[in-house]
Design an enzyme around this catalytic site. Sequence first.
Site, mmCIF file in Angstrom:
data_model
loop_
_atom_site.group_PDB
_atom_site.id
_atom_site.type_symbol
_atom_site.label_atom_id
_atom_site.label_comp_id
_atom_site.label_asym_id
_atom_site.label_seq_id
_atom_site.Cartn_x
_atom_site.Cartn_y
_atom_site.Cartn_z
ATOM 1 N N PRO A 205 44.126 10.294 -34.794
ATOM 2 C CA PRO A 205 44.304 11.576 -34.101
ATOM 3 C C PRO A 205 44.244 12.823 -34.988
ATOM 4 O O PRO A 205 45.228 13.552 -35.138
ATOM 5 C CB PRO A 205 45.676 11.407 -33.455
ATOM 6 C CG PRO A 205 46.418 10.515 -34.402
ATOM 7 C CD PRO A 205 45.381 9.559 -34.919
ATOM 8 N N CYS A 206 43.083 13.102 -35.523
ATOM 9 C CA CYS A 206 42.909 14.303 -36.342
ATOM 10 C C CYS A 206 43.105 15.571 -35.520
ATOM 11 O O CYS A 206 43.397 16.629 -36.079
ATOM 12 C CB CYS A 206 41.549 14.291 -37.020
ATOM 13 S SG CYS A 206 40.155 14.124 -35.902
#
Length: 171
Positions: free
Chosen positions: A132-133
């Site tokens: 989850p950047c």
Amino acid sequence: MLNSNSYLQKRMKYISYINSPAGCLRLTTDETSVLEISFCEAKEVNDEVRPEVLKNLETQLQEYFEGKRKNFELELNPEGTDFQKKVWKELVNIPFGKTLSYLDMAKILGDEKVIRAAAAANGKNPIGIVIPCHRVIGQNGKLVGYAGGLPRKKWLLDHESKTAYGNWELF
């Protein structure tokens, strides 16, 4: 689970395209692990042969977009440098519905001076959404940088906030 073992032999890759509320996604796996999730312009024809990992990825992403899944249970094998993989392993630890800043990420990595390198590694993340950047924001709390574009980043963060806390808009 992020796989730290990479091998040099040629791997068979399988590709699938799905439409999501955030846009078209291109999914790439090998026989056992997820290699890439990226946004694409248009859905193309899916590979006829689809290993179980690709089917599981499609299902888990569908559940995520329906608000039924907060954590992914997939074997991940992104290609990158050792530092990039270290950053990506930390991204997986950001809780669903939460954010942290690039400075926070640098501190977690042990050195505030690596903030730019951490941000660059974040931007090179080949497995969007699952790694989850999109949960990393500017120190001032503003949306900054996302390979899929800021409108998609905003959508993903709002989706997670709504799912986790019943709130619609973070930004």
